[in-house]
Design an enzyme around this catalytic site. Structure first.
Site, PDB file in Angstrom:
ATOM      1  N   ARG A 229       0.888  -1.185   0.000  1.00 20.60           N
ATOM      2  CA  ARG A 229       0.000   0.000   0.000  1.00 20.60           C
ATOM      3  C   ARG A 229       0.914   1.219   0.000  1.00 20.60           C
ATOM      4  O   ARG A 229       1.694   1.419   0.921  1.00 20.60           O
ATOM      5  CB  ARG A 229      -0.925   0.021   1.223  1.00 20.60           C
TER       6      ARG A 229
ATOM      7  N   HIS B 265      -7.339   0.785  -6.457  1.00 21.72           N
ATOM      8  CA  HIS B 265      -7.603  -0.047  -5.258  1.00 21.72           C
ATOM      9  C   HIS B 265      -8.305  -1.333  -5.753  1.00 21.72           C
ATOM     10  O   HIS B 265      -9.470  -1.583  -5.469  1.00 21.72           O
ATOM     11  CB  HIS B 265      -8.481   0.727  -4.277  1.00 21.72           C
TER      12      HIS B 265
ATOM     13  N   GLN C 288     -10.181  -3.952  -3.391  1.00 21.02           N
ATOM     14  CA  GLN C 288     -11.480  -3.504  -2.887  1.00 21.02           C
ATOM     15  C   GLN C 288     -12.567  -3.681  -3.956  1.00 21.02           C
ATOM     16  O   GLN C 288     -13.653  -4.178  -3.673  1.00 21.02           O
ATOM     17  CB  GLN C 288     -11.398  -2.033  -2.463  1.00 21.02           C
TER      18      GLN C 288
ATOM     19  N   ASP D  48     -17.245   7.120  -1.865  1.00 21.02           N
ATOM     20  CA  ASP D  48     -16.038   6.979  -1.040  1.00 21.02           C
ATOM     21  C   ASP D  48     -15.760   8.342  -0.424  1.00 21.02           C
ATOM     22  O   ASP D  48     -16.404   9.343  -0.788  1.00 21.02           O
ATOM     23  CB  ASP D  48     -14.877   6.511  -1.947  1.00 21.02           C
TER      24      ASP D  48
ATOM     25  N   CYS E 235     -16.409   1.579   0.444  1.00 20.86           N
ATOM     26  CA  CYS E 235     -15.246   0.745   0.797  1.00 20.86           C
ATOM     27  C   CYS E 235     -14.841   0.901   2.259  1.00 20.86           C
ATOM     28  O   CYS E 235     -14.166   0.031   2.800  1.00 20.86           O
ATOM     29  CB  CYS E 235     -14.078   1.027  -0.131  1.00 20.86           C
TER      30      CYS E 235
ATOM     31  N   ARG F 148     -13.600  -8.735   1.588  1.00 20.70           N
ATOM     32  CA  ARG F 148     -12.174  -8.492   1.341  1.00 20.70           C
ATOM     33  C   ARG F 148     -11.381  -9.735   1.728  1.00 20.70           C
ATOM     34  O   ARG F 148     -10.453 -10.150   1.025  1.00 20.70           O
ATOM     35  CB  ARG F 148     -11.677  -7.281   2.159  1.00 20.70           C
TER      36      ARG F 148
HETATM   37  N1  NVA Z   1     -10.009   6.474  -1.488  1.00 24.51           N
HETATM   38  C1  NVA Z   1      -9.639   6.153  -0.132  1.00 24.51           C
HETATM   39  C2  NVA Z   1      -9.867   4.697   0.118  1.00 24.51           C
HETATM   40  C3  NVA Z   1      -9.540   4.245   1.508  1.00 24.51           C
HETATM   41  C4  NVA Z   1      -9.713   2.756   1.678  1.00 24.51           C
HETATM   42  C5  NVA Z   1      -8.196   6.533   0.125  1.00 24.51           C
HETATM   43  O1  NVA Z   1      -7.373   6.335  -0.784  1.00 24.51           O
HETATM   44  O2  NVA Z   1      -7.890   7.049   1.195  1.00 24.51           O
HETATM   45  N1   CP Z   2     -11.306  -0.176   2.416  1.00 27.42           N
HETATM   46  C1   CP Z   2     -10.049  -0.229   2.855  1.00 27.42           C
HETATM   47  O1   CP Z   2      -9.111  -0.484   2.116  1.00 27.42           O
HETATM   48  O2   CP Z   2      -9.914  -0.018   4.201  1.00 27.42           O
HETATM   49  P1   CP Z   2      -8.549   0.201   5.004  1.00 27.42           P
HETATM   50  O3   CP Z   2      -7.990   1.539   4.592  1.00 27.42           O
HETATM   51  O4   CP Z   2      -8.966   0.180   6.445  1.00 27.42           O
HETATM   52  O5   CP Z   2      -7.602  -0.889   4.670  1.00 27.42           O
END
Ligand code: NVA
Ligand code: CP
Length: 304
Positions: free
Chosen positions: A104, A131, A134, A219, A259, A287
């Site tokens: 990540r 992502h 997800q 989101d 998500c 997930r």
């Molecule tokens: N779009 C959000 C998703 C978090 C799971 C982010 O990138 O922070």
């Molecule tokens: N939806 C998702 O990826 O959640 P986290 O940021 O908690 O991993």
């Protein structure tokens, strides 16, 4: 055989997704029945986090354990990545010690460079641009609830972020339609969308984007890494909340997904996320199941 990675949704064909989804059903069924499923005994997953996480860490770590393997958590704060070790070097080292890697991070190019130097499969656990895990869970959740997603309409209301770009790729692979509504100044970047993607329509009005949708999804307005823009975004996204009025424009049995984590009163009204059309908890749980199937596929290929 070249190593298979999952760096963005379009890395897999429909046929591969159909296999992974079939395995997900089986793996989930076994999990619910407390039946052991240990195809990855002695395999090690390393998870590299440069951003926060609850679901991604938990689902990958628990998932690898449930598959018979082990998972190791690394983050920028206390690994050498945070002190400037090149990702290329980190990938070389990690992929000599572990069997599969989840990353990540920020820019997609970072995970691309990482994967180019890895001897083992690399999975995108979220980048600024994508992502895919997800959206794989989301597509699986829709199919589980409603059957095939082909030909259906999904409404995306909100920011042009990593989730949207993965949804756009999923629409093309699974052949459904995405109605996209983003506010002025936060429109999607067409350079991140395949030029032959005809599976989406842009709507200036978020309520119109929901019309007839089988699934409405949104989101956060400010993704991780964009926190400085928060105040400006709160203003620009005014009107983009998914509330009951917007859900009423969708199909009567439309589902709502997010998500998570969510901000009630910003991108979604409490009446929607906590209401009867919301399936966010099933979505979050899935997930775990899809990623177990994904890791099994990346490491063992087709076993049934
Ligand atoms: N779009 C959000 C998703 C978090 C799971 C982010 O990138 O922070
Ligand atoms: N939806 C998702 O990826 O959640 P986290 O940021 O908690 O991993």
């Amino acid at each position: 055989m070249p190593i298979k990675h999952f760096l963005q949704f379009s890395d897999f064909t429909l046929d591969e997704f159909e296999y992974v989804i079939k395995r997900t059903h089986l793996i989930k069924r076994k999990f619910k029945a407390y039946e052991p499923h240990h195809p990855l005994i002695d395999r090690t997953l390393v998870m590299v986090f440069e951003k926060n996480s609850t679901r991604t860490r938990l689902s990958f770590e628990a998932g690898m354990h449930q598959l018979g393997g082990a998972a190791i958590y690394l983050n920028t704060r206390d690994s050498q990545l945070g002190r400037g070790e090149p990702v290329e070097d980190a990938a070389q080292v990690m992929s000599r010690m572990c069997d599969i890697i989840m990353v990540r991070t920020f820019g997609q190019e970072i995970i691309e460079r990482f994967a180019a130097n890895s001897r083992v499969p690399v999975i995108n656990g979220l980048t600024n641009e994508h992502h895919p895990c997800q959206v794989l869970a989301d597509v699986f959740t829709f199919i589980e609830q409603r059957g095939s997603i082909a030909g259906k309409t999904v409404a995306w209301i909100g920011d042009a972020n990593n989730m949207l770009y993965s949804w756009l790729q999923a629409a093309q692979v699974f052949n459904f339609h995405l109605n996209v509504s983003t506010p002025k100044g936060y429109e999607l970047n067409r350079e991140l969308v395949a030029t032959d993607n005809a599976n989406y329509t842009l709507f200036p009005n978020p309520s119109d984007a929901c019309a007839g949708a089988h699934l409405v999804t949104t989101d956060v307005w400010t993704s991780m890494g964009y926190e400085k823009e928060n105040a400006a975004r709160l203003q620009a996204f005014d009107g983009w909340i998914v509330d009951q009025a917007k859900m009423q424009r969708a199909q009567p049995d439309a589902l709502f997904m997010h998500c998570l984590p969510a901000h009630r009163g910003e991108e979604v009204a409490a009446e929607v996320i906590d209401g009867p059309q919301s399936i966010v908890w099933e979505e979050a749980e899935n997930r775990l199941h899809v990623q177990k199937a994904l890791m099994e596929y990346l490491l063992l290929g087709r076993i049934s």
